[in-house]
Write a protein that holds these residues in place. Structure first.
Motif, mmCIF file in Angstrom:
data_model
loop_
_atom_site.group_PDB
_atom_site.id
_atom_site.type_symbol
_atom_site.label_atom_id
_atom_site.label_comp_id
_atom_site.label_asym_id
_atom_site.label_seq_id
_atom_site.Cartn_x
_atom_site.Cartn_y
_atom_site.Cartn_z
ATOM 1 N N LYS A 1 -3.682 11.530 4.295
ATOM 2 C CA LYS A 1 -5.037 11.849 4.747
ATOM 3 C C LYS A 1 -6.063 11.246 3.799
ATOM 4 C CE LYS A 1 -8.126 15.730 5.488
ATOM 5 N NZ LYS A 1 -8.256 17.189 5.603
ATOM 6 N N GLU A 2 -5.827 11.428 2.513
ATOM 7 C CA GLU A 2 -6.790 10.860 1.558
ATOM 8 C C GLU A 2 -6.868 9.354 1.712
ATOM 9 O OE1 GLU A 2 -5.561 14.106 -1.821
ATOM 10 O OE2 GLU A 2 -5.806 12.003 -2.392
ATOM 11 N N PHE A 3 -5.704 8.778 1.850
ATOM 12 C CA PHE A 3 -5.667 7.318 1.921
ATOM 13 C C PHE A 3 -6.451 6.807 3.113
ATOM 14 C CE2 PHE A 3 -3.951 3.263 0.969
ATOM 15 C CZ PHE A 3 -3.697 2.647 2.173
ATOM 16 N N PHE A 4 -6.178 7.393 4.225
ATOM 17 C CA PHE A 4 -6.818 6.860 5.422
ATOM 18 C C PHE A 4 -8.260 7.297 5.553
ATOM 19 C CE2 PHE A 4 -3.554 4.457 7.110
ATOM 20 C CZ PHE A 4 -2.347 5.124 7.017
ATOM 21 N N THR A 5 -8.597 8.351 4.871
ATOM 22 C CA THR A 5 -10.005 8.750 4.921
ATOM 23 C C THR A 5 -10.872 7.687 4.262
ATOM 24 O OG1 THR A 5 -9.214 11.006 4.688
ATOM 25 C CG2 THR A 5 -11.570 10.647 4.447
ATOM 26 N N PHE B 1 3.933 4.712 8.471
ATOM 27 C CA PHE B 1 2.759 4.348 7.681
ATOM 28 C C PHE B 1 2.230 2.989 8.117
ATOM 29 C CE2 PHE B 1 -0.006 4.447 4.104
ATOM 30 C CZ PHE B 1 -0.092 3.147 3.641
ATOM 31 N N CYS B 2 3.140 2.076 8.323
ATOM 32 C CA CYS B 2 2.684 0.752 8.769
ATOM 33 C C CYS B 2 1.983 0.857 10.114
ATOM 34 C CB CYS B 2 3.874 -0.204 8.877
ATOM 35 S SG CYS B 2 4.590 -0.618 7.284
ATOM 36 N N ALA B 3 2.547 1.637 10.967
ATOM 37 C CA ALA B 3 1.915 1.787 12.276
ATOM 38 C C ALA B 3 0.529 2.389 12.128
ATOM 39 C CB ALA B 3 2.796 2.668 13.174
ATOM 40 N N ALA B 4 0.439 3.404 11.305
ATOM 41 C CA ALA B 4 -0.855 4.046 11.132
ATOM 42 C C ALA B 4 -1.861 3.078 10.523
ATOM 43 C CB ALA B 4 -0.697 5.288 10.250
ATOM 44 N N PHE B 5 -1.404 2.382 9.546
ATOM 45 C CA PHE B 5 -2.300 1.428 8.887
ATOM 46 C C PHE B 5 -2.751 0.366 9.872
ATOM 47 C CE2 PHE B 5 -2.876 0.172 4.247
ATOM 48 C CZ PHE B 5 -4.129 -0.347 4.509
ATOM 49 N N HIS B 6 -1.802 -0.072 10.647
ATOM 50 C CA HIS B 6 -2.145 -1.100 11.613
ATOM 51 C C HIS B 6 -3.160 -0.587 12.615
ATOM 52 C CE1 HIS B 6 -1.333 -5.019 13.223
ATOM 53 N NE2 HIS B 6 -1.187 -4.528 14.439
ATOM 54 N N LEU B 7 -2.972 0.625 13.016
ATOM 55 C CA LEU B 7 -3.924 1.197 13.965
ATOM 56 C C LEU B 7 -5.291 1.323 13.312
ATOM 57 C CD1 LEU B 7 -1.662 3.891 15.624
ATOM 58 C CD2 LEU B 7 -2.706 1.952 16.763
ATOM 59 N N VAL B 8 -5.302 1.698 12.068
ATOM 60 C CA VAL B 8 -6.586 1.811 11.384
ATOM 61 C C VAL B 8 -7.264 0.443 11.337
ATOM 62 C CG1 VAL B 8 -7.661 2.219 9.146
ATOM 63 C CG2 VAL B 8 -5.963 3.820 10.018
ATOM 64 N N VAL B 9 -6.484 -0.512 11.007
ATOM 65 C CA VAL B 9 -7.039 -1.875 10.946
ATOM 66 C C VAL B 9 -7.577 -2.292 12.302
ATOM 67 C CG1 VAL B 9 -6.353 -4.279 10.720
ATOM 68 C CG2 VAL B 9 -5.664 -2.620 8.985
ATOM 69 N N GLN C 1 0.824 -1.197 0.000
ATOM 70 C CA GLN C 1 0.000 0.000 0.000
ATOM 71 C C GLN C 1 0.864 1.253 0.000
ATOM 72 O OE1 GLN C 1 -3.430 0.338 -0.132
ATOM 73 N NE2 GLN C 1 -3.215 -1.800 -0.734
ATOM 74 N N PHE C 2 1.925 1.161 0.725
ATOM 75 C CA PHE C 2 2.826 2.310 0.764
ATOM 76 C C PHE C 2 3.344 2.594 -0.635
ATOM 77 C CE2 PHE C 2 5.594 5.067 3.232
ATOM 78 C CZ PHE C 2 6.661 5.260 2.391
ATOM 79 N N LYS C 3 3.644 1.541 -1.335
ATOM 80 C CA LYS C 3 4.217 1.751 -2.670
ATOM 81 C C LYS C 3 3.224 2.424 -3.593
ATOM 82 C CE LYS C 3 7.448 -2.102 -2.709
ATOM 83 N NZ LYS C 3 7.431 -3.527 -3.039
ATOM 84 N N THR C 4 1.981 2.137 -3.379
ATOM 85 C CA THR C 4 1.008 2.767 -4.277
ATOM 86 C C THR C 4 0.997 4.278 -4.102
ATOM 87 O OG1 THR C 4 -0.774 2.573 -2.675
ATOM 88 C CG2 THR C 4 -0.447 0.719 -4.192
#
Lengths: 139, 790
Positions: free
Chosen positions: B312-316, B345-353, B294-297
């Motif tokens: 912001k867009e991504f996580f929104t 980013f991984c941390a943020a994504f993980h938290l979102v998950v 996802q980061f690569k995208t």
């Protein structure tokens, strides 16, 4: 240890205001509001070379018999106001400055958050905790 | 009252209890009312309660102050543990369990007891337990909800607006999700949402009890088992729990991916956890790979940063509320730069998950999600995600939340927190110090330079050193003058008043080597060589004058100088206080130093020339007068003889300008000539006047120097004439011719000196102007710089 801490936006509406829970919260809010006049006066005092010569720390805005109000303004005209109890005489200017510095740092952290829209009330917990650390403790 | 030492746990617990009892917020609790109820709830016999009350002094005061309350609580604990009630035992008993207060509900009791015992056993958790919910909701606690120390308090606001409640001890036990569609397994949670203030507890507890079967959760050593359970329960409806959330956004690919990821994540998590409790915040390989993709995208460069707006867009797209996303951002943007690295980013994504799966966001970034600390299989087994209520606004709630975190987090958080604070403070400090130092350094050089008009005082040091050099040379050849000439010099200087000496400094940049500034001297060709020599000295002189900011580099003196000169100086300036030597002493030096090189030079180059006895005799008249002012003045007269003898040599040397010695010689020659030329009276007057200068306070030399510049020129003009006049009548001997020649050379030298002095002053002026410009520029720079510090 502050009794009340407020962050005022450029347009002079509050972004964040927190007081020690007490009956006189409204009084603190009012005090902060009236202190804005003094802040405006101070920042308009320096005519030319706006930010160059104007220091961010405004110092004691005005004292009343119960408390003292300190002001600080950033370069983007965001104002921080700290109300401290007059009986707390041990607070030195340096400590107030450091409090403002911490406020400013936390505020910039909040600003850096892309999810924060400038002008929104500050709801960051980190900011909250930092402010709590500076408030007079309940106990 | 004896001083009471409480552990942190006790402190918190007691303060909570106190607040609970202190409903009037008067900072003291009446003996009747809640306090007594509380004490009675401790299940102690009434008489014991009375005894405790008495011991703590409440009966004396009529009410429970904070300290009395604390003491009473401790006594209760003592009593409950069966120890005799004694005041001494207050501080002596260690590892005292917290006082227990019986609750009406039996299950709560059992739970409390269990939890309490747990807390006893587990140090790290103790902090968690003593947080009676009453602290947070004293008014909301219903009648039966007496203080329950073991309550897995839901500190959160019981109101429905933010129904996210987080238990302290074992957050996972009730991963309260405030999404109705989630956590269906933990049915009690649903109740929480519509919970009424005060009633939140009960449903929460029930939910907990429901969620946590009596498998010894409370007695477990760590929350992980509850975590497991929660996970287990979660697994019952992972698809269902995630799907509902995903449905609304199923149209979007992102959410789908999130869902699949979430389910995968949960599955992974569950599998992992079923084996042994792990850190729920750890990122599995699978997850990490997904995150990286996802980061690569967004950012093809894995070492680069994702801008805040892109993130912001991504996580929104995850459809989480902005507030939560904002919080996630705060947690994950470790360096607060407004951008996300791969780790962040991984941390943020993980938290979102995790959030989408019902996990509450932690107050602080979990250990395993720390940037650069994320190491799969690296986290300790204990740490729980501590999904505390995310949005409690009460500061009190926030602070306690920090402590009850997982044990490992407890250990790490303080360090991390401190490190954060240290970062902050450090940055503050560094910035301030930088500003300070920079400012100082900026100002410092300016001040001394601008203020320095007369490097006289400083010259003493270099000249001293220089003199030492001279002395060495002299000593090599002639040992008779090592000190005497030096000593003679000071008097010489004194007689001319620091005027001469000071003036000589600028003028004698060539001659003395004590130029006030390198540039000045360097401009003059004949002085070039001298300048080079003097540079070291001159550099120090302006700086030394202002010993304040720019550390005046001691004139790179020749080692030989320091030795010998120090001796002389100490002798000369014995009366001068040591402190004076640093600054004032420096000032006092000038008068003494200049003379030295003269004699040294004189003696050095002329060492091979024998002293002219006649010269000595001729000048002896002057020496006696000078003697009173300065010792060894007689020696000086010898130099005068030398100077007289070899004016030609001096002149030659001057023209060469090859060495400071020459200049010194010149100056010395001038001085000597002056001495001899001047009438005795004049000399005496001058001597007496200037003789005191060496001992005078620092400012004097400066002042003298100021006027000395002018005076010297005048003097230079006058002196030659006087010298001529004086010498003529005073030299009615056969050596008259020689004297005339000497005087002529002296006159020439003086003229040269005058010219040099003028040049020097001009150059000094230029230097001052440049320094002022520099200061102003530096100040401007400083003014511009502060912005970067904020």
């Amino acid at each position: 240890m502050a009794v009340c801490i407020a962050v005022i936006a450029k347009e002079n509406y509050p972004l964040y205001i927190r007081s020690v829970p007490s009956q006189s919260e409204l009084k603190f809010h009012y005090t902060v509001h009236t202190s804005l006049d003094v802040v405006e006066e101070k920042i308009s005092a320096v005519g030319k070379a706006m930010a160059d010569q104007r220091e961010l720390y405004l110092g004691l805005l005005y004292p009343t018999e119960d408390y003292k109000v300190y002001g600080y303004v950033t370069n983007s005209k965001v104002k921080f106001v700290i109300v401290v109890d007059s009986s707390n005489t041990s607070l030195r200017d340096n400590e107030i400055r450091s409090m403002f510095r911490k406020l400013h740092n936390s505020f910039t952290d909040v600003m850096c958050n892309p999810f924060y829209n400038p002008g929104d009330p500050i709801q960051s917990k980190a900011f909250d905790s930092m402010v709590s650390g500076m408030m007079v403790q309940a106990c | 009252m004896e001083s009471l030492t409480l552990s942190d746990v006790e402190q918190k617990y007691y303060s909570d209890l106190f607040v609970y009892c202190d409903t009037d917020n008067t900072k003291k609790v009446a003996s009747s009312g809640k306090v007594l109820d509380l004490f009675r709830a401790a299940q102690l016999p009434n008489e014991v309660v009375l005894q405790i009350t008495e011991l703590c002094g409440a009966t004396r005061l009529g009410h429970f102050g904070r300290s009395q309350f604390y003491i009473a609580l401790k006594l209760i604990a003592i009593a409950q543990s069966g120890l005799p009630l004694r005041v001494e035992s207050l501080n002596s008993v260690k590892d005292l369990p917290l006082p227990r207060f019986v609750v009406s509900k039996s299950e709560q009791e059992a739970r409390h007891a269990n939890v309490y015992s747990d807390t006893e056993n587990q140090g790290p958790y103790v902090g968690v337990i003593p947080r009676p919910p009453g602290r947070v909701q004293p008014k909301k606690v219903s009648a039966h909800e007496v203080i329950q120390p073991c309550m897995p308090t839901s500190e959160s606001q019981p109101d429905t607006t933010s129904p996210v409640v987080s238990p302290h001890q074992s957050p996972p036990t009730s991963p309260h999700t405030w999404r109705k569609h989630k956590r269906q397994a933990s049915g009690g949670n649903v109740d929480r949402q519509p919970a009424v203030a005060g009633a939140v507890w009960t449903p929460f507890r029930e939910a907990q009890s429901g969620a946590v079967t009596g498998d010894g959760m409370w007695s477990a050593h760590s929350p992980p088992p509850p975590v497991q359970e929660s996970w287990v329960s979660f697994t019952d409806t992972p698809p269902s729990s995630t799907l509902p959330t995903v449905h609304p956004s199923s149209a979007q690919q992102e959410s789908t991916t999130v869902r699949t990821l979430a389910s995968a994540a949960t599955t992974n998590e569950i599998q992992r956890q079923s084996s042994a409790y792990d850190d729920p915040w750890k990122i599995t390989d699978e997850q990490r790979q997904y995150y990286i993709n996802q980061f690569k995208t967004i950012q093809p460069d894995l070492t680069g940063l994702i801008a805040g707006s892109a993130a912001k867009e991504f996580f929104t797209k995850s459809k989480l509320p902005i507030l939560e996303l904002s919080h996630i951002w705060e947690l994950s943007d470790f360096d607060k730069d407004g951008a996300l690295t791969l780790d962040e980013f991984c941390a943020a994504f993980h938290l979102v998950v995790a959030r989408k799966n019902g996990y509450d966001l932690p107050e602080k970034l979990p250990e395993s999600l720390m940037p650069k600390l994320i190491d799969l299989d690296d986290s300790s087994g204990g740490p729980e995600p501590a999904p505390e209520v995310g949005y409690s606004t009460s500061p009190v709630e926030v602070t306690p939340n920090k402590s009850p975190s997982m044990p490992s987090l407890n250990q790490t958080w303080p360090e991390l927190n401190q490190s954060n604070e240290q970062w902050e403070t450090f940055s503050e400090r560094s910035s301030s110090s930088q500003t300070l130092t920079q400012f100082d350094s900026n100002i410092a050089p300016a001040d001394p330079d601008t203020a320095i008009v007369h490097p006289v005082p400083i010259r003493m040091t270099p000249s001293k050193i220089h003199m030492q050099e001279m002395e060495l040379k002299r000593t090599a050849s002639d040992h008779t003058h090592p000190t005497s000439p030096l000593m003679a010099k000071p008097p010489d200087l004194s007689e001319e008043g620091k005027l001469a000496t000071s003036i000589k400094f600028p003028t004698n940049t060539v001659g003395d080597g004590y130029s006030s500034s390198d540039s000045f001297t360097s401009d003059q060709e004949p002085i070039t060589s001298v300048v080079t020599r003097q540079r070291s000295h001159s550099g120090t002189s302006p700086e030394g004058l202002k010993a304040v900011a720019p550390p005046p580099p001691p004139p790179r003196p020749h080692p030989s100088h320091s030795r010998s000169s120090s001796l002389d100086m100490s002798r000369n300036f014995a009366p001068v206080p040591a402190a004076g030597q640093q600054q004032a002493g420096v000032v006092t030096y000038p008068p003494a130093v200049p003379p030295r090189p003269l004699p040294t030079q004189m003696s050095g180059p002329h060492s091979h020339r024998p002293a002219d006895g006649e010269g000595l005799a001729s000048h002896s008249s002057t020496s006696p007068q000078q003697i009173p002012e300065q010792p060894n003045f007689a020696d000086f007269s010898q130099f005068q003889a030398f100077a007289v003898e070899h004016p030609a040599d001096d002149g030659e040397k001057l023209s060469d300008g090859g060495q400071t010695e020459k200049c010194v010689d010149n100056a010395a020659a001038m001085r000597t000539v002056k001495n001899e030329a001047q009438a005795d009276e004049r000399a005496a007057n001058v001597n007496s006047a200037k003789g005191s200068t060496p001992l005078a306070p620092p400012p004097k030399p400066v002042r003298r120097r100021l006027k000395s510049e002018d005076e010297l020129k005048a003097e230079v003009d006058d002196i030659p004439q006087k010298s001529v006049l004086a010498t003529q009548p005073s030299i009615p001997r056969s050596v008259g011719k020689d004297k005339k020649a000497i005087q002529a050379s002296i006159r020439r030298n003086k003229e040269t000196n005058t010219v040099l002095a003028r040049l020097n002053s001009e150059l000094q002026q230029q230097l001052k102007d440049l320094l002022e410009e520099r200061i102003s520029l530096e100040v401007q720079l400083e003014q511009l710089r502060p912005f970067s510090h904020l």
